[in-house]
Scaffold this motif. Sequence first.
Motif, PDB file in Angstrom:
ATOM      1  N   ASP A 102      14.942   5.258 -36.736  1.00  0.00           N
ATOM      2  CA  ASP A 102      13.504   5.490 -37.243  1.00  0.00           C
ATOM      3  C   ASP A 102      13.367   6.863 -38.028  1.00  0.00           C
ATOM      4  OD1 ASP A 102      13.389   7.534 -35.023  1.00  0.00           O
ATOM      5  OD2 ASP A 102      12.036   6.113 -33.926  1.00  0.00           O
ATOM      6  N   ALA A 103      11.982   7.006 -38.352  1.00  0.00           N
ATOM      7  CA  ALA A 103      11.940   8.403 -39.154  1.00  0.00           C
ATOM      8  C   ALA A 103      12.106   9.637 -38.210  1.00  0.00           C
ATOM      9  CB  ALA A 103      10.590   8.380 -39.727  1.00  0.00           C
ATOM     10  N   SER A 104      12.139   9.617 -37.105  1.00  0.00           N
ATOM     11  CA  SER A 104      12.412  10.730 -36.131  1.00  0.00           C
ATOM     12  C   SER A 104      13.810  11.198 -36.216  1.00  0.00           C
ATOM     13  CB  SER A 104      12.093  10.445 -34.776  1.00  0.00           C
ATOM     14  OG  SER A 104      12.628   9.310 -34.246  1.00  0.00           O
ATOM     15  N   GLN A 105      14.468  10.110 -36.535  1.00  0.00           N
ATOM     16  CA  GLN A 105      16.133  10.653 -36.517  1.00  0.00           C
ATOM     17  C   GLN A 105      16.439  11.377 -37.851  1.00  0.00           C
ATOM     18  OE1 GLN A 105      18.106  10.323 -34.057  1.00  0.00           O
ATOM     19  NE2 GLN A 105      16.571   9.476 -32.941  1.00  0.00           N
ATOM     20  N   LEU A 106      15.461  10.877 -38.723  1.00  0.00           N
ATOM     21  CA  LEU A 106      15.819  11.450 -40.207  1.00  0.00           C
ATOM     22  C   LEU A 106      15.440  13.024 -40.076  1.00  0.00           C
ATOM     23  CD1 LEU A 106      16.400  11.279 -43.272  1.00  0.00           C
ATOM     24  CD2 LEU A 106      13.919  10.845 -43.702  1.00  0.00           C
ATOM     25  N   THR A 107      14.538  13.211 -39.039  1.00  0.00           N
ATOM     26  CA  THR A 107      13.964  14.553 -39.075  1.00  0.00           C
ATOM     27  C   THR A 107      15.274  15.473 -38.576  1.00  0.00           C
ATOM     28  OG1 THR A 107      11.666  13.973 -38.949  1.00  0.00           O
ATOM     29  CG2 THR A 107      12.129  16.021 -38.283  1.00  0.00           C
TER      30      THR A 107
END
Length: 215
Positions: A133-138
């Motif tokens: 998800d987006a948290s992994q992109l952060t």
Amino acid sequence: MRAAAGIQLVNLAGPLVANDAAGSGEAAKDEASNDAAAEAARPEDGRGGDIAPDPAAGGAATNAPGPEPEAGAEGELSVMAMPTAEEEQRKAAAEAQAQQAAQEAAARAAVPVDDPAAAKAYAASALPARGWDASQLTCLDKLWTKESEWLTSAVNPSSGAYGIAQSLPAGKMALSGDDWNVNYQTQINWGLEYISSRYGTPCSALTFHYANNWY
């Protein structure tokens, strides 16, 4: 006395006639010998001394004409196949143009494409396929900003690690493509696979990096 004289004259004339006859006979013999020698020396076909002797008899040809050369097919083909000066110039120009194009392509391929914004956008598009998800992109952004500032040409002067994901050795990224040294997409594909197989997620890789200053 007259009769005796006549007899004497006859007797004297007899040897003379005999001598003349003998001389004529010798001359005839000599002439016949000369004619026979000339006949033996004369060629059988009667064309005179221009006829070459028979090679089988050991003679050497003197005035006998040789066979005229024939125009060979190979010679004609070789002459026809010879390119003209204009064709040679066109061929040389085409080869030079192709060589220049190859050199330009190699030069473009040898220059790494450093575009951090485009690299981040590409990485973001690749995360969902891995279930992240987006948290992994952060977490990924923090990790690779610290490692390379998302620069395709980034090199660690100490270890020699290379690229956005800082592969060590750099050649390992060839598993994802031959253009690993210049293409940020190839580097990101390799980096994401490395993180997935070793740490599971970008956030787990970032946690390890905080603890060890490498991942």
